[in-house]
Design a protein around this motif. Structure first.
Motif, short mmCIF file in Angstrom:
data_model
loop_
_atom_site.label_atom_id
_atom_site.label_comp_id
_atom_site.label_asym_id
_atom_site.label_seq_id
_atom_site.Cartn_x
_atom_site.Cartn_y
_atom_site.Cartn_z
N HIS A 28 0.84 -1.22 0.00
CA HIS A 28 0.00 0.00 0.00
C HIS A 28 0.87 1.26 0.00
O HIS A 28 0.53 2.25 0.64
CB HIS A 28 -0.98 0.01 1.18
CG HIS A 28 -1.84 -1.21 1.25
ND1 HIS A 28 -2.48 -1.73 0.14
CD2 HIS A 28 -2.18 -2.02 2.27
CE1 HIS A 28 -3.17 -2.81 0.49
NE2 HIS A 28 -2.99 -3.01 1.77
N ASP A 29 1.99 1.19 -0.70
CA ASP A 29 2.92 2.33 -0.82
C ASP A 29 2.67 3.01 -2.17
O ASP A 29 3.39 2.79 -3.14
CB ASP A 29 4.36 1.80 -0.71
CG ASP A 29 5.40 2.90 -0.86
OD1 ASP A 29 5.03 4.07 -1.10
OD2 ASP A 29 6.59 2.57 -0.76
N THR A 30 1.61 3.81 -2.20
CA THR A 30 1.21 4.45 -3.46
C THR A 30 2.30 5.32 -4.07
O THR A 30 2.55 5.24 -5.28
CB THR A 30 -0.10 5.24 -3.27
OG1 THR A 30 -1.13 4.31 -2.91
CG2 THR A 30 -0.52 5.97 -4.53
N PRO A 31 3.01 6.16 -3.29
CA PRO A 31 4.04 7.01 -3.91
C PRO A 31 5.09 6.21 -4.67
O PRO A 31 5.49 6.60 -5.77
CB PRO A 31 4.66 7.76 -2.72
CG PRO A 31 3.57 7.78 -1.69
CD PRO A 31 2.84 6.47 -1.85
N ILE A 56 -4.11 7.29 -11.85
CA ILE A 56 -3.55 6.01 -11.36
C ILE A 56 -3.30 6.10 -9.86
O ILE A 56 -3.56 5.14 -9.13
CB ILE A 56 -2.28 5.66 -12.16
CG1 ILE A 56 -2.66 5.28 -13.60
CG2 ILE A 56 -1.50 4.53 -11.47
CD1 ILE A 56 -1.50 5.10 -14.54
N GLU A 57 -2.85 7.24 -9.39
CA GLU A 57 -2.63 7.43 -7.96
C GLU A 57 -3.95 7.25 -7.19
O GLU A 57 -4.00 6.57 -6.16
CB GLU A 57 -2.06 8.83 -7.71
CG GLU A 57 -1.29 8.96 -6.44
CD GLU A 57 -0.45 10.25 -6.41
OE1 GLU A 57 0.00 10.58 -5.32
OE2 GLU A 57 -0.26 10.89 -7.47
N GLY A 58 -5.02 7.83 -7.71
CA GLY A 58 -6.33 7.69 -7.08
C GLY A 58 -6.80 6.25 -7.07
O GLY A 58 -7.35 5.75 -6.08
N ALA A 63 -7.77 1.20 -4.22
CA ALA A 63 -7.53 -0.24 -4.17
C ALA A 63 -6.93 -0.66 -2.83
O ALA A 63 -7.19 -1.76 -2.34
CB ALA A 63 -6.61 -0.67 -5.32
N ALA A 64 -6.16 0.24 -2.23
CA ALA A 64 -5.48 -0.07 -0.96
C ALA A 64 -6.45 -0.06 0.21
O ALA A 64 -6.20 -0.69 1.23
CB ALA A 64 -4.35 0.92 -0.71
N ILE A 71 -2.49 -11.33 -1.23
CA ILE A 71 -2.23 -11.48 -2.66
C ILE A 71 -0.94 -12.25 -2.83
O ILE A 71 0.03 -12.03 -2.11
CB ILE A 71 -2.18 -10.10 -3.35
CG1 ILE A 71 -2.01 -10.24 -4.86
CG2 ILE A 71 -1.10 -9.22 -2.74
CD1 ILE A 71 -2.29 -8.94 -5.62
N ARG A 72 -0.97 -13.22 -3.74
CA ARG A 72 0.19 -14.08 -3.94
C ARG A 72 0.43 -14.23 -5.43
O ARG A 72 -0.49 -14.53 -6.19
CB ARG A 72 -0.12 -15.44 -3.31
CG ARG A 72 1.00 -16.45 -3.31
CD ARG A 72 0.68 -17.62 -2.37
NE ARG A 72 -0.67 -18.12 -2.53
CZ ARG A 72 -1.01 -19.12 -3.35
NH1 ARG A 72 -0.09 -19.71 -4.07
NH2 ARG A 72 -2.26 -19.53 -3.44
#
Length: 119
Positions: A28-31, A56-58, A63-64, A71-72
């Protein structure tokens, strides 16, 4: 690699930019995840199309936070030097509870130009 037939590769053979995106997305590291995309990149996911860095950032932020899931990475394939497929198995509190999703990457200049996510 010929005839555009996808070849199965090991996950660690995926290009660095894809691995960077996937690891950042999982964390969940969007930056960091956003740095993997070209400025004019496009993501197609769940019927929505997100064009450009801000969109895409939004999408990544949403999504986070929308669902909790694990997730695998279960499979990786390469069609050619710019087209890769990474299949993920997700389990969580979203409708259905489990799903396998295919992340189809198109690269340009060592960045992700296009990502299509579909079952």
């Amino acid at each position: 690699m010929h005839d555009n037939q996808p070849q199965t590769i090991t996950p660690d053979a995926l290009p660095e930019v894809i691995t960077r995106y996937l690891m950042a997305h999982h964390a969940h590291d969007t930056p960091t995840a956003v740095t993997a995309f070209t400025g004019d990149a496009m993501v197609i996911d769940d019927g929505g199309t997100y064009e450009g860095t801000a969109a895409i950032e939004g999408w990544l932020d949403r999504a986070a936070t929308e669902f909790t899931y694990t997730i695998r990475l279960t499979d990786a394939q390469q069609t050619d030097t710019t087209h890769y497929l990474a299949t993920h198995h997700l389990e969580g509190n979203f409708p259905g509870g489990t799903i396998d999703l295919r992340y189809q990457f198109t690269l340009r200049d060592d960045l992700i130009e296009r990502l299509v996510i579909e079952p």
